[in-house]
Design a protein around this motif. Sequence first.
Motif, PDB file in Angstrom:
ATOM      1  N   HIS A 147      17.739   4.678  12.825  1.00  0.00           N
ATOM      2  CA  HIS A 147      17.318   5.718  11.877  1.00  0.00           C
ATOM      3  C   HIS A 147      15.893   6.183  12.195  1.00  0.00           C
ATOM      4  O   HIS A 147      15.601   7.380  12.196  1.00  0.00           O
ATOM      5  CB  HIS A 147      17.407   5.213  10.441  1.00  0.00           C
ATOM      6  CG  HIS A 147      16.943   6.214   9.443  1.00  0.00           C
ATOM      7  ND1 HIS A 147      15.676   6.200   8.912  1.00  0.00           N
ATOM      8  CD2 HIS A 147      17.570   7.291   8.900  1.00  0.00           C
ATOM      9  CE1 HIS A 147      15.541   7.214   8.087  1.00  0.00           C
ATOM     10  NE2 HIS A 147      16.672   7.893   8.056  1.00  0.00           N
ATOM     11  N   MET A 148      15.011   5.231  12.468  1.00  0.00           N
ATOM     12  CA  MET A 148      13.624   5.572  12.778  1.00  0.00           C
ATOM     13  C   MET A 148      13.559   6.443  14.030  1.00  0.00           C
ATOM     14  O   MET A 148      12.819   7.422  14.082  1.00  0.00           O
ATOM     15  CB  MET A 148      12.809   4.291  12.952  1.00  0.00           C
ATOM     16  CG  MET A 148      11.348   4.492  13.296  1.00  0.00           C
ATOM     17  SD  MET A 148      10.998   4.605  15.066  1.00  0.00           S
ATOM     18  CE  MET A 148      11.684   3.106  15.664  1.00  0.00           C
TER      19      MET A 148
ATOM     20  N   ALA B 123       0.803  -1.224   0.000  1.00  0.00           N
ATOM     21  CA  ALA B 123       0.000   0.000   0.000  1.00  0.00           C
ATOM     22  C   ALA B 123       0.837   1.274   0.000  1.00  0.00           C
ATOM     23  O   ALA B 123       0.296   2.365  -0.109  1.00  0.00           O
ATOM     24  CB  ALA B 123      -0.940   0.005   1.208  1.00  0.00           C
ATOM     25  N   GLY B 124       2.159   1.163   0.159  1.00  0.00           N
ATOM     26  CA  GLY B 124       3.018   2.336   0.100  1.00  0.00           C
ATOM     27  C   GLY B 124       3.453   2.881   1.452  1.00  0.00           C
ATOM     28  O   GLY B 124       4.113   3.906   1.531  1.00  0.00           O
TER      29      GLY B 124
ATOM     30  N   HIS C 179      10.538  -0.204  -3.704  1.00  0.00           N
ATOM     31  CA  HIS C 179      11.727  -0.856  -4.255  1.00  0.00           C
ATOM     32  C   HIS C 179      13.036  -0.431  -3.616  1.00  0.00           C
ATOM     33  O   HIS C 179      14.060  -1.037  -3.876  1.00  0.00           O
ATOM     34  CB  HIS C 179      11.773  -0.648  -5.771  1.00  0.00           C
ATOM     35  CG  HIS C 179      10.575  -1.250  -6.449  1.00  0.00           C
ATOM     36  ND1 HIS C 179      10.345  -2.599  -6.487  1.00  0.00           N
ATOM     37  CD2 HIS C 179       9.518  -0.678  -7.060  1.00  0.00           C
ATOM     38  CE1 HIS C 179       9.212  -2.840  -7.112  1.00  0.00           C
ATOM     39  NE2 HIS C 179       8.678  -1.691  -7.467  1.00  0.00           N
ATOM     40  N   GLU C 180      13.020   0.583  -2.760  1.00  0.00           N
ATOM     41  CA  GLU C 180      14.249   0.972  -2.079  1.00  0.00           C
ATOM     42  C   GLU C 180      14.086   0.863  -0.569  1.00  0.00           C
ATOM     43  O   GLU C 180      14.674  -0.001   0.061  1.00  0.00           O
ATOM     44  CB  GLU C 180      14.646   2.394  -2.487  1.00  0.00           C
ATOM     45  CG  GLU C 180      15.100   2.476  -3.942  1.00  0.00           C
ATOM     46  CD  GLU C 180      15.460   3.898  -4.340  1.00  0.00           C
ATOM     47  OE1 GLU C 180      15.878   4.668  -3.461  1.00  0.00           O
ATOM     48  OE2 GLU C 180      15.309   4.214  -5.529  1.00  0.00           O
ATOM     49  N   GLU C 181      13.271   1.740  -0.003  1.00  0.00           N
ATOM     50  CA  GLU C 181      13.123   1.762   1.453  1.00  0.00           C
ATOM     51  C   GLU C 181      12.574   0.446   2.003  1.00  0.00           C
ATOM     52  O   GLU C 181      13.098  -0.081   2.983  1.00  0.00           O
ATOM     53  CB  GLU C 181      12.218   2.910   1.881  1.00  0.00           C
ATOM     54  CG  GLU C 181      12.814   4.278   1.660  1.00  0.00           C
ATOM     55  CD  GLU C 181      11.794   5.376   1.906  1.00  0.00           C
ATOM     56  OE1 GLU C 181      11.815   5.930   3.020  1.00  0.00           O
ATOM     57  OE2 GLU C 181      10.987   5.639   1.002  1.00  0.00           O
ATOM     58  N   LEU C 182      11.514  -0.072   1.396  1.00  0.00           N
ATOM     59  CA  LEU C 182      10.900  -1.291   1.907  1.00  0.00           C
ATOM     60  C   LEU C 182      11.872  -2.465   1.837  1.00  0.00           C
ATOM     61  O   LEU C 182      11.981  -3.249   2.785  1.00  0.00           O
ATOM     62  CB  LEU C 182       9.604  -1.616   1.165  1.00  0.00           C
ATOM     63  CG  LEU C 182       8.842  -2.826   1.704  1.00  0.00           C
ATOM     64  CD1 LEU C 182       8.413  -2.595   3.156  1.00  0.00           C
ATOM     65  CD2 LEU C 182       7.644  -3.126   0.838  1.00  0.00           C
TER      66      LEU C 182
ATOM     67  N   LEU D 101      14.268  -2.084   4.658  1.00  0.00           N
ATOM     68  CA  LEU D 101      13.634  -2.372   5.940  1.00  0.00           C
ATOM     69  C   LEU D 101      13.385  -3.866   6.153  1.00  0.00           C
ATOM     70  O   LEU D 101      13.429  -4.356   7.280  1.00  0.00           O
ATOM     71  CB  LEU D 101      12.312  -1.611   6.051  1.00  0.00           C
ATOM     72  CG  LEU D 101      12.440  -0.101   6.263  1.00  0.00           C
ATOM     73  CD1 LEU D 101      11.110   0.595   5.968  1.00  0.00           C
ATOM     74  CD2 LEU D 101      12.907   0.195   7.675  1.00  0.00           C
ATOM     75  N   LEU D 102      13.124  -4.586   5.080  1.00  0.00           N
ATOM     76  CA  LEU D 102      12.842  -6.023   5.171  1.00  0.00           C
ATOM     77  C   LEU D 102      14.105  -6.878   5.131  1.00  0.00           C
ATOM     78  O   LEU D 102      14.033  -8.105   5.032  1.00  0.00           O
ATOM     79  CB  LEU D 102      11.897  -6.448   4.044  1.00  0.00           C
ATOM     80  CG  LEU D 102      10.468  -5.895   4.129  1.00  0.00           C
ATOM     81  CD1 LEU D 102       9.687  -6.216   2.864  1.00  0.00           C
ATOM     82  CD2 LEU D 102       9.757  -6.407   5.369  1.00  0.00           C
ATOM     83  N   THR D 103      15.268  -6.243   5.216  1.00  0.00           N
ATOM     84  CA  THR D 103      16.554  -6.945   5.208  1.00  0.00           C
ATOM     85  C   THR D 103      17.180  -6.840   6.593  1.00  0.00           C
ATOM     86  O   THR D 103      17.320  -5.751   7.136  1.00  0.00           O
ATOM     87  CB  THR D 103      17.485  -6.333   4.143  1.00  0.00           C
ATOM     88  OG1 THR D 103      16.825  -6.402   2.870  1.00  0.00           O
ATOM     89  CG2 THR D 103      18.800  -7.086   4.073  1.00  0.00           C
TER      90      THR D 103
END
Length: 185
Positions: free
Chosen positions: A143-144, A46-47, A112-115, A118-120
């Motif tokens: 970072h968060m 969903a972004g 394709h970049e941030e997600l 984050l999932l790594t």
Amino acid sequence: MTQDAKNVQVQCEDGSLFEAELLIASDGIRPAVRAQVAPQIQPEYAGYIAWRGVCDEACLSNYTLETLFNYFGFCLPNREQMLGYPVAGSGNDTRPGKRHYNFVWYRPASEHEELVNLLTDNDGHFYPTGIPPLKVSWKNISHMRKVAQDILAPQYAEILEKTAALFFKPSMMCARKKLCLAESP
């Protein structure tokens, strides 16, 4: 499960049979029912992601306790939303000093970049369907927390800083395809 032009019939594992005009299956982001009934419909990102956690009340400053803790609170940075509220602590304890503050911080994240980042995890392992809470990279959590200091109300930034176990979930939605089980082709 079977269906005809007017009804759907569902037989349960215990042998019981139910019949209705409509079947609503609500079994999560990776649902077994949808996989059986409509495998072509897959969830789409969903972004945005939702950072979550619960903070021990005893860790918080008097300022945060007095101005936020006892309330269902909101913080609305541009294109984001933070919300939180008090919940019972360990053992369902509701005594002052023993409670927790539950929060969710909705943040946009490019697919394709941030997600992907984050999932790594810290070892470079990618979890495409959602990273286990204990595998979320300490770099991403750091970072968060830095971003929280920059854009959130100070009470929420403190709560994020003092929450021991932070995790997030990508927000998913079903494809916008019409699914009508009783409709004939």
